[in-house]
Motif scaffolding. Structure first.
Motif, mmCIF file in Angstrom:
data_model
loop_
_atom_site.group_PDB
_atom_site.id
_atom_site.type_symbol
_atom_site.label_atom_id
_atom_site.label_comp_id
_atom_site.label_asym_id
_atom_site.label_seq_id
_atom_site.Cartn_x
_atom_site.Cartn_y
_atom_site.Cartn_z
ATOM 1 N N LEU A 25 -7.831 -10.408 -7.066
ATOM 2 C CA LEU A 25 -8.667 -9.257 -7.400
ATOM 3 C C LEU A 25 -10.133 -9.472 -7.013
ATOM 4 N N ASP A 26 -10.524 -10.727 -6.879
ATOM 5 C CA ASP A 26 -11.941 -11.060 -6.657
ATOM 6 C C ASP A 26 -12.484 -10.400 -5.400
ATOM 7 N N GLY A 27 -13.653 -9.803 -5.555
ATOM 8 C CA GLY A 27 -14.356 -9.225 -4.425
ATOM 9 C C GLY A 27 -13.863 -7.860 -3.987
ATOM 10 N N LEU A 28 -12.861 -7.326 -4.644
ATOM 11 C CA LEU A 28 -12.330 -6.008 -4.278
ATOM 12 C C LEU A 28 -12.827 -4.957 -5.256
ATOM 13 N N GLY A 29 -12.993 -3.744 -4.762
ATOM 14 C CA GLY A 29 -13.406 -2.628 -5.607
ATOM 15 C C GLY A 29 -12.244 -2.075 -6.412
ATOM 16 N N GLU A 30 -12.572 -1.189 -7.339
ATOM 17 C CA GLU A 30 -11.572 -0.595 -8.230
ATOM 18 C C GLU A 30 -10.444 0.111 -7.468
ATOM 19 N N TYR A 31 -10.802 0.842 -6.449
ATOM 20 C CA TYR A 31 -9.775 1.564 -5.692
ATOM 21 C C TYR A 31 -8.784 0.591 -5.055
ATOM 22 N N ASP A 32 -9.290 -0.445 -4.403
ATOM 23 C CA ASP A 32 -8.394 -1.369 -3.702
ATOM 24 C C ASP A 32 -7.475 -2.149 -4.629
ATOM 25 N N ILE A 33 -7.914 -2.466 -5.835
ATOM 26 C CA ILE A 33 -7.028 -3.220 -6.734
ATOM 27 C C ILE A 33 -5.999 -2.326 -7.420
ATOM 28 N N ARG A 34 -6.205 -1.004 -7.359
ATOM 29 C CA ARG A 34 -5.342 -0.055 -8.059
ATOM 30 C C ARG A 34 -4.460 0.780 -7.139
ATOM 31 N N ARG A 35 -4.850 0.931 -5.890
ATOM 32 C CA ARG A 35 -4.143 1.880 -5.027
ATOM 33 C C ARG A 35 -2.752 1.383 -4.673
ATOM 34 N N PRO A 36 -1.815 2.300 -4.496
ATOM 35 C CA PRO A 36 -0.456 1.900 -4.132
ATOM 36 C C PRO A 36 -0.441 1.363 -2.702
ATOM 37 N N THR A 40 6.815 1.787 -3.305
ATOM 38 C CA THR A 40 7.067 1.917 -4.747
ATOM 39 C C THR A 40 5.793 1.925 -5.575
ATOM 40 N N GLY A 41 4.630 1.847 -4.940
ATOM 41 C CA GLY A 41 3.369 1.924 -5.666
ATOM 42 C C GLY A 41 2.812 0.591 -6.125
ATOM 43 N N THR A 42 3.387 -0.515 -5.699
ATOM 44 C CA THR A 42 2.895 -1.823 -6.120
ATOM 45 C C THR A 42 1.424 -1.979 -5.750
ATOM 46 N N ASN A 43 0.665 -2.535 -6.695
ATOM 47 C CA ASN A 43 -0.760 -2.761 -6.482
ATOM 48 C C ASN A 43 -1.181 -4.029 -7.219
ATOM 49 N N LEU A 44 -2.334 -4.540 -6.851
ATOM 50 C CA LEU A 44 -2.769 -5.835 -7.383
ATOM 51 C C LEU A 44 -2.983 -5.830 -8.889
#
Length: 193
Positions: A25-36, A40-44
């Motif tokens: 998760l480090d260094g990524l914005g909210e969208y990138d850690i949550r987006r599918p 199947t929609g897997t995200n960090l």
């Protein structure tokens, strides 16, 4: 007989896999850690949330040492269910914080029990287990999801590896472009054979 050295080795392997998942998760914005990032929609962040719930259950309920915070019922686990993704109102800090509190609870359970301590996994076909079984199972589950997180993170910014120190590509973009082209040629050749 399985000794304390094996217990510590299993525990250290679990700790390493946990840290690998969280650093993705480090260094990524909210969208990138949550987006599918998969069909199947897997995200960090969803992987972290999922692992927190299941580790809390396996090292809590299974040994009569329930995690002190509310958890969804295991019976409600379903494909695409709420434990696999972060809702708009759930913060990164909340989800990662809960996972770290689960780690502390798990670590206390592991410290308090012998490897042959009995437990019961109601949702397994053979519910009678030992701490050893759960440690092996949860390490496998965490390592599996750490692998998923590796691929998801690589898709986002090319960062790979188990720890942040190895996140930067060891080769330049030209090297990887040539490598992918070589792999593509081999795949096409195999298809035509």
């Amino acid at each position: 007989m399985i000794d304390d050295a094996m217990k510590e080795r299993l525990h250290n392997n679990l700790r390493t896999a946990r840290e690998a998942v969280v650093w993705k998760l480090d260094g990524l914005g909210e969208y990138d850690i949550r987006r599918p990032l998969t069909w199947t929609g897997t995200n960090l962040l969803g992987l972290v949330k999922h692992l927190s719930f299941w580790e809390a259950r396996y090292f809590g309920e299974v040994f009569g040492r329930s995690f002190p915070e509310p958890l969804p019922r295991w019976q409600d686990n379903e494909p695409g269910g709420p434990e696999m993704w972060a809702a708009e109102g759930e913060s990164r800090e909340e989800i990662v914080g809960r996972y770290r509190r689960v780690w502390a609870h798990t670590d206390a359970t592991i410290a308090a029990l012998a490897l042959d301590a009995p437990g019961r996994v109601e949702w397994w076909g053979r519910p009678e287990v030992r701490l050893f079984d759960i440690m092996v199972h949860m390490h496998g589950e965490t390592a599996r999801h750490a692998g998923h997180a590796d691929i998801l993170r690589e898709q986002l910014d090319h960062a790979t590896g188990r720890v942040a120190a190895y996140a930067e590509p060891q080769q330049d973009a030209a090297f990887w472009d040539a490598h992918r082209a070589k792999v593509e040629r081999a795949a096409k050749a195999a298809e035509g054979a």
